[in-house]
Design an enzyme around this catalytic site. Structure first.
Site, PDB file in Angstrom:
ATOM      1  N   ASP A   1     -14.244  -1.853   2.145  1.00  0.00           N
ATOM      2  CA  ASP A   1     -13.385  -2.099   3.315  1.00  0.00           C
ATOM      3  C   ASP A   1     -14.156  -1.642   4.553  1.00  0.00           C
ATOM      4  OD1 ASP A   1     -11.478  -2.014   5.335  1.00  0.00           O
ATOM      5  OD2 ASP A   1     -10.181  -0.538   4.410  1.00  0.00           O
TER       6      ASP A   1
ATOM      7  N   ASN B   1     -10.511   5.372   1.050  1.00  0.00           N
ATOM      8  CA  ASN B   1     -10.860   5.511   2.473  1.00  0.00           C
ATOM      9  C   ASN B   1     -11.991   6.522   2.689  1.00  0.00           C
ATOM     10  OD1 ASN B   1      -7.541   4.851   2.920  1.00  0.00           O
ATOM     11  ND2 ASN B   1      -8.992   3.739   4.213  1.00  0.00           N
TER      12      ASN B   1
ATOM     13  N   ASP C   1      -7.305   3.131  -3.324  1.00  0.00           N
ATOM     14  CA  ASP C   1      -8.063   3.104  -2.062  1.00  0.00           C
ATOM     15  C   ASP C   1      -8.348   4.538  -1.632  1.00  0.00           C
ATOM     16  OD1 ASP C   1      -9.160   2.672   0.407  1.00  0.00           O
ATOM     17  OD2 ASP C   1      -7.356   1.821   1.327  1.00  0.00           O
TER      18      ASP C   1
ATOM     19  N   LYS D   1      -1.061  -0.777  -4.424  1.00  0.00           N
ATOM     20  CA  LYS D   1      -2.303  -0.059  -4.085  1.00  0.00           C
ATOM     21  C   LYS D   1      -1.927   1.395  -3.827  1.00  0.00           C
ATOM     22  CE  LYS D   1      -4.964   0.069   0.245  1.00  0.00           C
ATOM     23  NZ  LYS D   1      -5.789  -0.735   1.174  1.00  0.00           N
ATOM     24  N   LEU D   2      -2.596   2.302  -4.559  1.00  0.00           N
ATOM     25  CA  LEU D   2      -2.343   3.730  -4.366  1.00  0.00           C
ATOM     26  C   LEU D   2      -3.451   4.320  -3.513  1.00  0.00           C
ATOM     27  CD1 LEU D   2      -1.499   4.922  -8.014  1.00  0.00           C
ATOM     28  CD2 LEU D   2       0.084   4.076  -6.248  1.00  0.00           C
ATOM     29  N   LYS D   3      -3.067   5.035  -2.479  1.00  0.00           N
ATOM     30  CA  LYS D   3      -4.043   5.801  -1.715  1.00  0.00           C
ATOM     31  C   LYS D   3      -4.430   7.029  -2.541  1.00  0.00           C
ATOM     32  CE  LYS D   3      -4.218   3.586   2.226  1.00  0.00           C
ATOM     33  NZ  LYS D   3      -5.515   3.080   2.720  1.00  0.00           N
TER      34      LYS D   3
ATOM     35  N   GLY E   1      -4.629  -4.759   5.501  1.00  0.00           N
ATOM     36  CA  GLY E   1      -3.599  -4.606   6.533  1.00  0.00           C
ATOM     37  C   GLY E   1      -3.856  -3.348   7.324  1.00  0.00           C
TER      38      GLY E   1
ATOM     39  N   SER F   1       0.844  -1.185   0.000  1.00  0.00           N
ATOM     40  CA  SER F   1       0.000   0.000   0.000  1.00  0.00           C
ATOM     41  C   SER F   1       0.882   1.238   0.000  1.00  0.00           C
ATOM     42  CB  SER F   1      -0.886  -0.036   1.255  1.00  0.00           C
ATOM     43  OG  SER F   1      -1.623   1.153   1.369  1.00  0.00           O
TER      44      SER F   1
ATOM     45  N   LYS G   1     -10.489  -7.482   6.792  1.00  0.00           N
ATOM     46  CA  LYS G   1      -9.529  -7.198   7.860  1.00  0.00           C
ATOM     47  C   LYS G   1     -10.084  -7.837   9.133  1.00  0.00           C
ATOM     48  CE  LYS G   1      -7.897  -2.700   6.226  1.00  0.00           C
ATOM     49  NZ  LYS G   1      -8.182  -1.244   6.309  1.00  0.00           N
TER      50      LYS G   1
ATOM     51  N   GLU H   1     -11.339   0.920  -3.987  1.00  0.00           N
ATOM     52  CA  GLU H   1     -11.705   0.514  -2.636  1.00  0.00           C
ATOM     53  C   GLU H   1     -12.352   1.682  -1.884  1.00  0.00           C
ATOM     54  OE1 GLU H   1      -8.261  -0.929  -0.556  1.00  0.00           O
ATOM     55  OE2 GLU H   1      -9.349  -1.296   1.302  1.00  0.00           O
TER      56      GLU H   1
HETATM   57  O1  NPG Z   1      -0.008  -2.854   4.623  1.00  0.00           O
HETATM   58  O2  NPG Z   1      -0.634  -2.898   6.696  1.00  0.00           O
HETATM   59  C1  NPG Z   1      -0.619  -2.375   5.572  1.00  0.00           C
HETATM   60  C2  NPG Z   1      -1.385  -1.094   5.374  1.00  0.00           C
HETATM   61  C3  NPG Z   1      -2.412  -1.188   4.319  1.00  0.00           C
HETATM   62  O3  NPG Z   1      -3.237   0.862   3.452  1.00  0.00           O
HETATM   63  C4  NPG Z   1      -3.310   0.037   4.325  1.00  0.00           C
HETATM   64  N1  NPG Z   1      -4.139   0.145   5.343  1.00  0.00           N
HETATM   65  O4  NPG Z   1      -7.144   1.885   4.695  1.00  0.00           O
HETATM   66  O5  NPG Z   1      -6.559  -0.139   4.353  1.00  0.00           O
HETATM   67  C5  NPG Z   1      -6.331   0.974   4.819  1.00  0.00           C
HETATM   68  C6  NPG Z   1      -5.031   1.244   5.534  1.00  0.00           C
HETATM   69  C7  NPG Z   1      -5.166   1.467   7.014  1.00  0.00           C
HETATM   70  C8  NPG Z   1      -4.045   1.387   7.825  1.00  0.00           C
HETATM   71  C9  NPG Z   1      -6.347   1.733   7.603  1.00  0.00           C
HETATM   72  C10 NPG Z   1      -4.118   1.548   9.200  1.00  0.00           C
HETATM   73  C11 NPG Z   1      -6.420   1.907   8.967  1.00  0.00           C
HETATM   74  C12 NPG Z   1      -5.319   1.793   9.749  1.00  0.00           C
END
Ligand code: NPG
Length: 373
Positions: free
Chosen positions: A243, A195, A193, A165-167, A295, A139, A267, A218
């Site tokens: 998610d 969020n 992603d 995966k690009l935020k 993750g 990510s 998750k 996502e």
């Molecule tokens: O590789 O552990 C990893 C991080 C992956 O981007 C990632 N997690 O929105 O999925 C998500 C984000 C996240 C991380 C969300 C921490 C919440 C807490």
């Protein structure tokens, strides 16, 4: 097993680089590690778990201090009162406590580790998985510039990561995705992603992502916007993945029925534990949806458990299960998770198959709360 006690270790672990999402920039992570002591007849066994709640309620309503309080005041007392219980009955004992899934998941996880260690069984064998490794995706946080993004993605691809995966967020989306696609070509497995950063009013804008042949988008919309996700899914060609919205098997069933998702990010912490995570996997598989393992910047403890889960047959897309080194220079387990050749290996030892490094745990610990009867 009978619960003898729980220690909540609050850690502070620096990240190797800042991690920016649409909701925050993290430079350190404060994991909460659960050390659960249980009696199996005359045997006393320690199990380890990890709570994924963030410091602030910006990803989920749950947050770390709240989860610690819920474990201390409500979860642990219920399990002390339960007498003998198993990992499989933890959720039922905790059912009267509404929500608080990350707190529940963490305790169930530690109970499961203890139970498996007592039996000498690995989590992978308990799940009945047959794969011995799973593809490892990474990510990539929002970067200060497109040049920095290209450098960062290039470095992960050079390391061998199987999927990027690009935020994204408004103002950091189309141009970034276009640049990565043009630079690294069509072969790169690429997904985005958001969020929850968009609304349905952004549908026409988001549809511009369709030309980049992404694996999925996502969670573009809000946690509770199932119907709106279904509407957006109809207006876009890019497969819709949820998610934040998917907090239980029931919500997953609704999302599938509504057409709000064709792919689910699972998750374990978000859904209340590994056993619920498996149920969502089973439901999705029976409905022909792909799932992948998300993750939450886990330490080696949570990362090891996620790898075994991701070896279930319905996890057909690479997960956010990078090597420990993606986030941490030093892990709390004696062996960090290592990505090699685009995969991470499924642990084979008893329980989650990792040992906590007492020295590292002590070095990272800010405080420890001891919970006894
Ligand atoms: O590789 O552990 C990893 C991080 C992956 O981007 C990632 N997690 O929105 O999925 C998500 C984000 C996240 C991380 C969300 C921490 C919440 C807490």
């Amino acid at each position: 097993m009978k619960l003898l006690g729980i220690r909540l270790h609050r850690l502070e672990m620096p990240l190797v680089a800042p991690f920016t999402t649409s909701f925050s920039t993290q430079t350190v992570r404060h994991p909460m590690v659960i050390e659960l002591s249980a009696a199996f007849g005359d045997d006393v066994v320690t199990g380890w778990g990890e709570c994924v709640a963030l410091d602030a309620p910006v990803y989920s309503a749950e947050y770390a201090d709240g989860a610690a309080e819920v474990i201390r005041r409500w979860i642990a007392p219920r399990l002390f009162d339960a007498g003998a219980f198993t990992a499989e009955t933890v959720a039922e004992h905790l059912r009267p406590i509404v929500g608080n899934r990350m707190a529940k998941a963490a305790v169930e996880m530690a109970a499961l580790d203890a139970q498996l260690r007592h039996r000498g069984e690995s989590f992978a064998d308990y799940l009945g998985v047959t794969r011995d490794s799973v593809p490892s995706g990474v990510s990539v946080g929002i970067q200060p510039s497109i040049a920095a993004l290209i450098d960062t993605v290039g470095a992960y691809l050079d390391e061998g990561y199987a999927r990027i995966k690009l935020k994204i967020k408004p103002g950091h989306d189309i141009d970034e995705v276009r640049a990565v696609r043009e630079h690294f070509g069509d072969e790169t497995l690429l997904q985005v992603d958001a969020n929850t950063a968009y609304t349905l009013a952004d549908a026409a804008h988001l549809r511009r992502l369709d030309e980049f042949r992404l694996l999925l988008i996502e969670q573009p919309l809000g946690e509770e916007d199932l119907r709106q996700h279904a509407e957006l899914a109809r207006r876009m060609a890019t497969p819709m993945c949820l998610d934040e919205s998917i907090v239980s098997t029931e919500v997953a069933a609704d999302a599938i029925a509504l057409g709000a998702a064709s792919i689910i990010n699972i998750k374990p912490g978000r859904v209340g534990g590994f056993l619920e995570a498996r149920r969502i996997h089973d439901l999705a598989r029976a409905n022909g949806l792909a799932v992948w393992c998300g993750g939450m910047l886990e330490t080696g403890i949570g990362r090891a458990a996620n790898i075994a889960l991701a070896a279930l047959p319905g996890f057909t897309l690479p997960g956010d299960i990078s090597g420990s080194g993606r986030f941490y220079a030093r892990d709390v387990t004696t062996e960090p998770v290592v990505m090699h050749d685009g995969v991470v290996d499924v642990p084979t030892g008893p329980g989650f198959g990792v040992e906590v490094d007492a020295g590292a745990l002590a070095d990272f610990t800010l405080d420890t709360t001891e919970i006894t009867r």
